[in-house]
Design a protein around this motif. Structure first.
Motif, PDB file in Angstrom:
ATOM      1  N   SER A   1       4.517  -5.780  -9.480  1.00 14.67           N
ATOM      2  CA  SER A   1       4.780  -4.496  -8.838  1.00 14.67           C
ATOM      3  C   SER A   1       4.273  -4.560  -7.398  1.00 14.67           C
ATOM      4  O   SER A   1       3.474  -5.433  -7.046  1.00 14.67           O
ATOM      5  N   GLU A   2       4.718  -3.645  -6.576  1.00 11.19           N
ATOM      6  CA  GLU A   2       4.425  -3.690  -5.138  1.00 11.19           C
ATOM      7  C   GLU A   2       2.935  -3.710  -4.832  1.00 11.19           C
ATOM      8  O   GLU A   2       2.477  -4.463  -3.959  1.00 11.19           O
ATOM      9  N   ASP A   3       2.120  -2.914  -5.542  1.00  5.55           N
ATOM     10  CA  ASP A   3       0.695  -2.870  -5.236  1.00  5.55           C
ATOM     11  C   ASP A   3      -0.009  -4.189  -5.565  1.00  5.55           C
ATOM     12  O   ASP A   3      -0.986  -4.555  -4.925  1.00  5.55           O
ATOM     13  N   TYR A   4       0.505  -4.939  -6.527  1.00  4.82           N
ATOM     14  CA  TYR A   4      -0.034  -6.265  -6.823  1.00  4.82           C
ATOM     15  C   TYR A   4       0.506  -7.299  -5.830  1.00  4.82           C
ATOM     16  O   TYR A   4      -0.193  -8.213  -5.425  1.00  4.82           O
TER      17      TYR A   4
ATOM     18  N   THR B   1     -11.524  -3.411  -7.423  1.00  6.34           N
ATOM     19  CA  THR B   1     -10.125  -3.093  -7.700  1.00  6.34           C
ATOM     20  C   THR B   1      -9.242  -4.267  -7.297  1.00  6.34           C
ATOM     21  O   THR B   1      -8.318  -4.651  -8.023  1.00  6.34           O
TER      22      THR B   1
ATOM     23  N   LYS C   1      -6.930  -6.436  -9.833  1.00  7.02           N
ATOM     24  CA  LYS C   1      -5.484  -6.601  -9.625  1.00  7.02           C
ATOM     25  C   LYS C   1      -5.108  -8.074  -9.522  1.00  7.02           C
ATOM     26  O   LYS C   1      -4.051  -8.483 -10.014  1.00  7.02           O
TER      27      LYS C   1
ATOM     28  N   TYR D   1       6.482  -5.061   2.163  1.00  2.00           N
ATOM     29  CA  TYR D   1       6.582  -3.607   2.092  1.00  2.00           C
ATOM     30  C   TYR D   1       8.013  -3.105   2.285  1.00  2.00           C
ATOM     31  O   TYR D   1       8.423  -2.136   1.663  1.00  2.00           O
TER      32      TYR D   1
ATOM     33  N   CYS E   1      10.531   4.099  -1.295  1.00  2.00           N
ATOM     34  CA  CYS E   1       9.780   2.916  -1.679  1.00  2.00           C
ATOM     35  C   CYS E   1      10.782   1.952  -2.267  1.00  2.00           C
ATOM     36  O   CYS E   1      11.431   2.277  -3.251  1.00  2.00           O
TER      37      CYS E   1
ATOM     38  N   LEU F   1       3.452   1.611   6.145  1.00  2.00           N
ATOM     39  CA  LEU F   1       3.265   2.814   5.331  1.00  2.00           C
ATOM     40  C   LEU F   1       3.828   4.047   6.030  1.00  2.00           C
ATOM     41  O   LEU F   1       4.430   4.906   5.384  1.00  2.00           O
TER      42      LEU F   1
ATOM     43  N   LEU G   1      -6.616  -2.763   2.760  1.00  2.00           N
ATOM     44  CA  LEU G   1      -5.873  -1.831   1.912  1.00  2.00           C
ATOM     45  C   LEU G   1      -6.668  -0.588   1.542  1.00  2.00           C
ATOM     46  O   LEU G   1      -6.192   0.251   0.777  1.00  2.00           O
TER      47      LEU G   1
ATOM     48  N   MET H   1      -9.390  -0.163  -0.340  1.00  2.00           N
ATOM     49  CA  MET H   1      -9.699  -0.024  -1.756  1.00  2.00           C
ATOM     50  C   MET H   1     -10.992  -0.759  -2.066  1.00  2.00           C
ATOM     51  O   MET H   1     -11.485  -1.534  -1.259  1.00  2.00           O
TER      52      MET H   1
END
Length: 168
Positions: free
Chosen positions: A115-118, A145, A149, A34, A87, A78, A139, A141
């Motif tokens: 990418s960061e979310d992956y 999802t 991912k 992060y 970010c 976060l 997370l 989610m």
């Protein structure tokens, strides 16, 4: 492990320290995914340890200690990103922790392609051994999802590896 958690919940500081020692590398890796800055990572880890120590009695199931402390760590990451309104992509540099072994370096360099979310999902799944359900909880989610991912990320990494093989 459950015994250490129970002892820590009863106020045994030594047991709590042993728990943190056992999980500090995975905490570092998650925070690093992060945050770019080593000082920010250290601050988040310190805040996480303090929060966990103050609230360990609230942990209902001792078997979920790793999931619980990782969720605290992610929340602190976060919060820091929100406070600083930034970010930043992760860049694994030569200064990375000595505890991240050379064999892991290729894995983390490959993660840079995502990418960061992956990236955090891959780190938790492949790097830390969390299952899809646990990642979804951590997370906040949907499990589907997370699965999507993981599948899309694998395809992206497969394309990257194919391109690297062709260029060699």
């Amino acid at each position: 492990m459950d015994l250490l958690v129970k002892r820590a919940q009863k106020g045994d500081a030594e047991a709590f320290i042993r728990l943190i020692e056992k999980h500090k590398i995975s905490m570092y890796k998650a925070a690093k995914s992060y945050l770019k800055n080593e000082e920010d990572v250290a601050d988040v880890m310190q805040d996480t340890v303090l929060s966990a120590f103050e609230h360990i009695r609230e942990l209902k199931h001792t078997g979920y200690f790793k999931t619980w402390i990782t969720r605290i760590l992610i929340n602190h990451c976060l919060d820091m990103l929100k406070q600083e309104k930034r970010c930043v992509p992760v860049e694994w540099t030569e200064r990375e922790s000595a505890e991240v072994q050379d064999k892991d370096r290729a894995f983390y360099e490959l993660l840079e392609e995502l990418s960061e979310d992956y990236r955090i999902i891959f780190l938790l799944y492949y790097g830390e051994g969390f299952c899809v359900r646990e990642i979804a909880e951590l997370l906040e989610m949907n499990e589907n999802t997370v699965k999507s991912k993981l599948r899309r990320g694998r395809k992206k990494l497969e394309q990257v590896l194919c391109l690297k093989e062709r260029s060699v």
